[in-house]
Design a protein around this motif. Sequence first.
Motif, short mmCIF file in Angstrom:
data_model
loop_
_atom_site.label_atom_id
_atom_site.label_comp_id
_atom_site.label_asym_id
_atom_site.label_seq_id
_atom_site.Cartn_x
_atom_site.Cartn_y
_atom_site.Cartn_z
N MET A 1 0.97 -1.26 0.08
CA MET A 1 -0.11 -0.08 0.13
C MET A 1 0.76 1.20 -0.19
N PRO A 2 0.76 2.26 -1.03
CA PRO A 2 1.38 3.43 -1.09
C PRO A 2 1.41 4.21 0.48
N GLY A 3 2.36 4.88 0.87
CA GLY A 3 2.45 5.65 2.16
C GLY A 3 1.63 7.13 1.68
N PRO A 4 1.54 7.87 2.78
CA PRO A 4 0.95 9.10 2.44
C PRO A 4 1.80 9.97 1.84
N LEU A 5 3.12 9.99 1.63
CA LEU A 5 3.99 10.63 1.19
C LEU A 5 4.28 10.15 -0.26
N ASP A 6 3.47 9.22 -0.80
CA ASP A 6 3.77 8.89 -2.17
C ASP A 6 3.98 9.72 -3.03
N GLY A 7 4.96 9.90 -4.26
CA GLY A 7 4.73 10.95 -5.00
C GLY A 7 5.63 11.91 -4.67
N ILE A 8 6.05 12.09 -3.35
CA ILE A 8 7.06 13.37 -2.88
C ILE A 8 8.44 12.94 -3.12
N ARG A 9 9.31 13.58 -3.93
CA ARG A 9 10.56 13.29 -4.05
C ARG A 9 11.47 14.29 -3.00
N VAL A 10 12.42 13.74 -2.19
CA VAL A 10 13.31 14.54 -1.35
C VAL A 10 14.82 14.01 -1.62
N ILE A 11 15.62 15.24 -2.19
CA ILE A 11 16.80 15.24 -2.02
C ILE A 11 17.63 15.56 -0.77
N GLU A 12 18.30 14.63 -0.13
CA GLU A 12 18.54 14.56 1.21
C GLU A 12 20.25 14.81 0.86
N MET A 13 20.81 15.96 1.52
CA MET A 13 22.11 16.26 1.47
C MET A 13 22.55 16.25 3.31
N GLY A 14 23.66 16.43 3.54
CA GLY A 14 24.25 16.24 4.92
C GLY A 14 24.40 14.83 5.47
N GLN A 15 24.70 14.66 6.59
CA GLN A 15 25.42 13.69 7.08
C GLN A 15 24.97 13.49 8.64
N LEU A 16 25.41 12.18 8.94
CA LEU A 16 25.02 11.82 10.67
C LEU A 16 23.61 12.06 10.74
N LEU A 17 23.21 12.65 11.72
CA LEU A 17 21.63 12.45 12.47
C LEU A 17 20.68 13.45 11.99
N ALA A 18 20.83 14.54 12.39
CA ALA A 18 19.75 15.40 12.56
C ALA A 18 19.17 15.65 11.29
N GLY A 19 19.62 16.01 10.00
CA GLY A 19 19.05 16.07 8.78
C GLY A 19 18.72 14.58 8.40
N PRO A 20 19.48 13.37 8.46
CA PRO A 20 19.15 12.32 7.96
C PRO A 20 18.01 11.45 8.49
N TYR A 21 18.05 11.84 10.05
CA TYR A 21 16.75 11.32 10.58
C TYR A 21 15.34 11.84 10.02
N CYS A 22 15.40 13.15 9.67
CA CYS A 22 14.30 13.70 9.01
C CYS A 22 14.00 12.91 7.68
N GLY A 23 15.00 12.60 7.04
CA GLY A 23 14.83 11.93 5.63
C GLY A 23 14.26 10.64 5.91
N GLN A 24 14.71 9.87 7.10
CA GLN A 24 14.17 8.48 7.38
C GLN A 24 13.01 8.62 7.73
N LEU A 25 12.17 9.63 8.54
CA LEU A 25 11.00 9.70 8.93
C LEU A 25 10.15 9.74 7.48
N LEU A 26 10.58 10.68 6.76
CA LEU A 26 9.87 10.97 5.21
C LEU A 26 9.75 9.92 4.44
N ALA A 27 10.93 8.94 4.32
CA ALA A 27 11.04 7.81 3.54
C ALA A 27 9.97 6.76 4.22
N ASP A 28 9.98 6.90 5.74
CA ASP A 28 9.16 5.71 6.31
C ASP A 28 7.56 5.71 5.70
N TYR A 29 7.12 7.05 5.39
CA TYR A 29 5.69 7.26 4.91
C TYR A 29 5.79 7.42 3.65
#
Length: 397
Positions: A1-29
């Motif tokens: 089943m598609p997540g609620p953010l299906d169709g949203i494209r995110v370009i993630e730059m940066g490293q370690l945790l603060a930014g990438p964890y946001c990317g993880q949450l967006l990918a989860d959905y």
Amino acid sequence: MPGPLDGIRVIEMGQLLAGPYCGQLLADYGAEVIKIEQPGVGDPLRHWGREKANGKALWWPIAARGKKSITLNLREERGQQIVRDLVADADIMLENFRPGTMERWGLGWERLHELNPGLIMVRVSGYGQSGPYSKRPGYASVGEAMGGLRYVIGDPSTPPSRAGISIGDSLAAMFATLGALAALRHRDQTGQGQVVDSSIYESVLAVMESVVPEYAIADFIRERTGAFLPNVAPSNVYPTKDGHMVLIAANQDTLFQRLCEAMGRPELAEDPKYVDHVARGDHQAELDAIIAEWTGTVDAEPLMDLLIEHSVAAGRIYRAPEMLDDPHFQARESIVTVPHPEFGDFPMQNIFPRLSQTPGEVQWVGPELGAHNQEVLGDLLGMSAEEIDDLRANDLI
């Protein structure tokens, strides 16, 4: 089943945790998250935390789950142009470099907004994008200290303690995610993107309850109190006969009455020293000692059974083994297993919060460095095999 953010494209730059964890949450959905990493090096989080014998970190498969990894040399104009090409058809640009870095690379907000007026740029940093401290290095530990969290954690007899996780980074990422979703809603209404500015110290400050007006209005500064909150009693960790610990939270009047019944001491609920919330707060240490003396005569398991029987809020202090064995965790699938090419079934926390119709899904573990170069550069941007080979030959990917 598609997540609620299906169709949203995110370009993630940066490293370690603060930014990438946001990317993880967006990918989860369900968002398509394209993570850009330095060629040959990658995100340092690939090697942070506990590692297995083969050098593979056990944190990376979680932090980068559901993301696509490409490599790109951002210090070269050709690499920067590829980022601009990706941004032209993206919804969110996510970065957590020190403020000013993106501008030096020709990837600042004004340039990207001109390319894509609907772009949302999520910027995570220690101190925010403005103000006299903005250019300082910003680590979670410093943000936790400046935001007030460190001062209230620990025992009053010791210097300030830290949580055993990078809570400042995680909070900044969560607020960044909240900002990204709010900005997407605004774009739905107006067609216009905007900047989401999430700082670590302000994300910590946001959860600090009423510590600011307590000082400004009541001239009171919260201090470290260890395992309890002053004047909230009983609510503490208590020892058991078999050497375990049980947390009991029975500070509400009705809960305290039920605790007294469980203890076989119903008269305590009528004692003027413990009869209500204020009285119990005034005699907190004395009350905790009474409860600890009682819990110390009972093993943890029967103690929990007794407290549950009397509808007293209580729980064991869990570590990973207890989480994996707990039937409630299992029933709600709080921990899921995801296939890993080397580790086999890889257990990790599921997606939270739960959505009834579009719950999202952990699609795959953190990928190998550059695993999606061909898919993104070739299929998405339309580069030929010769162009990709040339980028590789010139250390651009």
